[in-house]
Enzyme design. Structure first.
Site, short mmCIF file in Angstrom:
data_model
loop_
_atom_site.label_atom_id
_atom_site.label_comp_id
_atom_site.label_asym_id
_atom_site.label_seq_id
_atom_site.Cartn_x
_atom_site.Cartn_y
_atom_site.Cartn_z
N GLY A 169 0.83 -1.20 0.00
CA GLY A 169 0.00 0.00 0.00
C GLY A 169 0.86 1.24 0.00
N PRO A 170 0.26 2.39 -0.22
CG PRO A 170 -1.35 4.05 -0.37
CD PRO A 170 -1.17 2.57 -0.49
N PRO A 171 2.53 4.91 1.21
CG PRO A 171 4.43 6.14 0.68
CD PRO A 171 3.16 5.63 0.08
N GLY A 172 2.23 5.53 4.74
CA GLY A 172 1.41 6.15 5.77
C GLY A 172 0.09 5.48 6.06
CB VAL A 173 -2.00 2.94 4.43
CG1 VAL A 173 -2.28 3.94 3.33
CG2 VAL A 173 -1.03 1.87 3.94
N GLY A 174 -0.25 2.52 7.50
CA GLY A 174 -0.17 1.72 8.72
C GLY A 174 0.36 0.32 8.54
CE LYS A 175 3.47 -0.15 3.32
NZ LYS A 175 3.06 1.26 3.31
CB THR A 176 5.74 -0.23 9.80
OG1 THR A 176 6.32 -0.17 8.50
CG2 THR A 176 6.80 -0.63 10.80
CB SER A 186 -8.59 4.59 -15.91
OG SER A 186 -7.96 5.73 -15.39
CE LYS A 204 -9.52 5.44 -11.38
NZ LYS A 204 -9.46 4.69 -12.65
#
Length: 770
Positions: A354-361, A677, A720
């Protein structure tokens, strides 16, 4: 006694010294009031002056209350001027006097005094005391007297008992108690004071001698110990330091036997221990063997932590620390369910993308906490050396274990949650390909026999719950990606960001900045305004920083303005954060020709994108502006080709294409745009412009087309749809194959937005054109 003649004489206050009769008294005079008295005594009083004693020697400016009542009359015998304009003077002390009154204090002290004679007691007692005093002084002269030889010489001259007492008292080393010799009128009492002071000095001297002897003894012992240690070091160096090494060998052997290593590893360790015991500590190989054995015994071989097997508690723990992310939480619960059912660890490698800052770590850390396991993290970003993963062979100088076995050593258990962060950012060079080395680590069929070059033996990683994180799957090699179960974390919706801020971020920032929650308040509208106009991101890092800014400014406001509480609203938000940074594209609310609203997916989430088309006299060319990428340029060519091939259907004169240039423009030309798209949107805009029919301004669309008009699926439908709802659109048209993704769209969006799946672009054009 009461009828003594009263005399008025100038007086000088002395400090820190006590003048005693029958002695000379030397002092330096510098205070203005004392210099005036000195000058007066020379001019008018035949060099006679009264010496007063200060109670507190620290005082510079003294008054009558600061002076003792007993002083002495003295005669000036010598006066020398010093370079600093002070005077060095010598007095002969004539007699004790009692201060009766102060005639004046300016410009100097003038006092009236009365005689203060010495009382002579019983002559027999006096004689005995004099002999005792002289005897004690003679035996302890060096201990208790200053200038002992001078005092003994004066005593031998046969002076009176009064004079002997005064001379001895004046030369005593301890000046702290000398005033008693001046103020005491009884001669017998003075002699008793001398005997007491001598006894005290002898006692102090005995204690000092004892201390000195102890110190000397300790120094001698320390020197002796130092000498023996140095000698022992030389002997040990000659013998190869066998004594210490033998003890280390015994300790290591005990640790190896207690580590419960696999039989093969234990045999290897004992062999290396045997080599170490036979190697001199002076050799470099000794340190290498010792470091290797220490690492082996520090690795966990059989120590496992006990998992939390209560699914309800695990679920509560995950929900407490993270909002939303339902798919990931379900996957963790599935993992634990299988473990409980089979009573063994599932061999699963999760990859959070996922993109940075979404809480993966942070999610990986929460998983470890929920399962009750140790957590260890290794960042792989920037690694280009294969040895970082597999370790170095011990034949190399400075060899180190790899990050995997080092992480296991840090964890201390064989079943930790092991986070491999940023696995998509590894690179390869002449040192090897670390991504290839990760294949063995992350393959459930192979990692039970993982081989680290430093350890040189197999190590079992099968019970480790590996979790990897990545921002971009495309940079991960296909074989490595195939070994992991991909779990995507998409960008947060505004509603999710609001809840994350309300439930987690605000409380965390308040705790960090030491402010009570009762003293800080932010309205729902203000929080949404921050999300929409002051942050543009997929995750919540920037949102967290902005909330931190609000809290800091609130703390400053509370301390400076002494307010009890700060409330943040939409009205005062700009006072704290300044002008709005970002503006979302809002619906035009006006049907126009050649302008169509498309839906875009950016690294910050979803957004709407207007595409404009116009035409003018030319030679049939196609002009593209708006900093478009190659994919969007090809989409524009495909869209124009489709419209040309269906000109009859749309009732467009074919000559229009050959006699005019068509211009497609995507606003915000400084922002790069690309992605598969935009085909549907461009086709609709071209048809609208060439036919003169307006486009429904409340309708948005997304999808790529083929030359036959088939609408192809797209990604990022959730983001979207959220963007369409935010900008005020009422309807969106999506590819038929994306209908299955509608369930991922938040309920608050789906309930307020008509979503129409389509297979062919003709359906879009028929619906969009007014």
């Amino acid at each position: 006694m009461e009828d003594f003649e009263m005399n008025g004489l100038p007086a000088i206050a002395v400090r820190g010294v006590i003048p005693i009769p029958n002695n000379e008294f030397r002092i330096e005079i510098g205070r203005e009031i004392s210099l005036k008295a000195l000058e007066l005594c020379e001019k008018k009083y035949d060099n006679e002056v009264i010496l007063l004693i200060q109670k507190n020697p620290i005082l510079t400016d003294v008054e009558s209350k600061d002076l003792e009542t007993i002083g002495v009359k003295a005669k000036l015998t010598l006066k020398l001027k010093l370079p600093n304009n002070n005077f060095k003077v010598k007095f002969r002390i004539l007699e004790r006097v009692k201060i009766e009154s102060f005639v004046s204090t300016k410009p100097c002290f003038m006092v009236e005094t009365s005689s203060y004679p010495t009382f002579i007691g019983d002559s027999t007692e006096e004689t005995a005391l004099v002999r005792t005093v002289i005897n004690e002084v003679s035996k302890n002269a060096q201990l208790v007297l200053n200038n002992a030889d001078d005092v003994l010489r004066i005593i031998q001259l046969g002076v009176t008992a009064d004079e002997v007492t005064d001379v001895i008292a004046d030369h005593l080393k301890n000046v702290e108690f000398k005033y008693k010799y001046l103020s005491e009128q009884s001669l017998i009492k003075r002699m008793e004071f001398i005997l007491e002071d001598i006894a005290r000095e002898k006692q102090i001297g005995d204690i000092e001698n004892k201390i000195n002897q102890e110190v000397k003894k300790n120094i001698d012992e320390s020197q002796k110990e130092y000498y023996l240690r140095e000698k022992m070091k030389v002997i040990q160096n000659e013998l190869g330091d066998k004594a210490r090494q033998d003890q280390e060998v015994d300790d290591l052997k005990e640790k190896i036997m207690n580590a419960k290593m696999p039989k093969k590893i234990e045999e290897k360790a004992l062999q290396e221990l045997q080599r170490y015991s036979q190697t001199s500590v002076q050799m470099a190989e000794s340190n290498i063997l010792k470091a290797y054995l220490d690492f082996l015994v520090a690795l966990p071989w059989n120590n496992a932590s006990e998992d939390v097997n209560d699914l309800t508690k695990v679920s509560e723990s995950l929900n407490e620390n993270h909002y939303s992310l339902d798919k990931v939480k379900d996957r963790i619960l599935e993992y634990l369910s299988v473990k409980i059912m089979t009573n063994r660890n599932p061999q699963t490698i999760l990859c959070l993308v996922g993109p940075p800052g979404v809480g993966k770590t942070s999610l990986a850390s929460s998983i470890a906490k929920a399962l009750g396991r140790k957590f260890v993290k290794q960042s792989l970003g920037g690694i280009s050396d294969e040895s970082e993963i597999r370790g170095h062979r011990r034949t190399y100088i400075g060899a180190l274990p790899g990050r995997i076995t080092k992480g296991m050593k840090d964890a201390g258990t064989i079943n930790p949650v092991f986070l491999l962060d940023e696995i998509d950012k590894m690179s390869s060079n002449y040192r090897g390909d670390p991504a290839s080395a990760m294949l063995e680590v992350l393959d459930p069929e192979q990692n039970s026999h993982f081989s680290d070059n430093y350890v040189e033996e197999e190590y079992d990683l099968s019970q480790v719950l590996f979790i990897t994180t990545a921002n971009d799957l495309s940079t991960i090699p296909a074989p490595l990606r195939d070994r992991m179960e991909i779990v995507e974390l998409s960008s947060y919706t505004e509603f999710e960001k609001y809840n994350i801020a309300r439930k987690h971020l605000i409380d965390r920032q308040l705790e960090i900045h030491g402010i009570d929650s009762k003293r800080f308040e932010i309205s729902e509208e203000a929080l949404y305004a921050i999300i929409q106009h002051y942050t543009r991101e997929a995750g919540v890092r920037e949102l967290n920083r902005v909330i931190g800014t609000l809290v800091r400014k609130s703390v400053k406001k509370i301390l400076i303005e002494k307010t009890d509480k700060v409330s943040i609203t939409v009205d005062n938000l700009q006072e704290f954060l300044g002008r709005i940074k970002y503006f979302n594209n809002l619906n035009r609310n006006e049907d126009q020709v050649g302008i169509v609203t498309g839906l875009a997916y950016t690294q910050f989430g979803g957004d709407t994108l207007d595409i404009e088309v116009t035409y003018y006299k030319g030679k049939g060319g196609l002009v593209l502006t708006g900093k478009l990428g190659d994919v969007m340029k090809e989409s524009a060519q495909a869209a124009l080709s489709f419209v040309k091939s269906h000109a009859d259907t749309f009732k467009i004169d074919p000559l229009l294409f050959s006699e005019n240039d068509i211009h497609i423009h995507v606003p915000e030309g400084a922002v790069p745009k690309d992605g598969p798209s935009a085909g549907v949107t461009m086709t609709t805009a071209i048809v609208s412009a060439l036919t003169g029919r307006k486009v429904d301004s409340h309708l948005g669309m997304t999808g790529e087309i083929t030359l036959r008009g088939t609408v192809l699926p797209i990604g990022g439908l959730k983001e979207k749809a959220i963007a369409a709802h935010r900008s005020g659109l009422k309807t969106i048209m999506i590819p038929q194959e994306n209908a299955k993704d509608v369930e991922d769209i938040p309920l608050e969006v789906v309930s307020n937005l008509e979503i129409i799946p389509v297979k062919n672009v003709m359906e879009v054009i028929n619906r969009a054109l007014v």
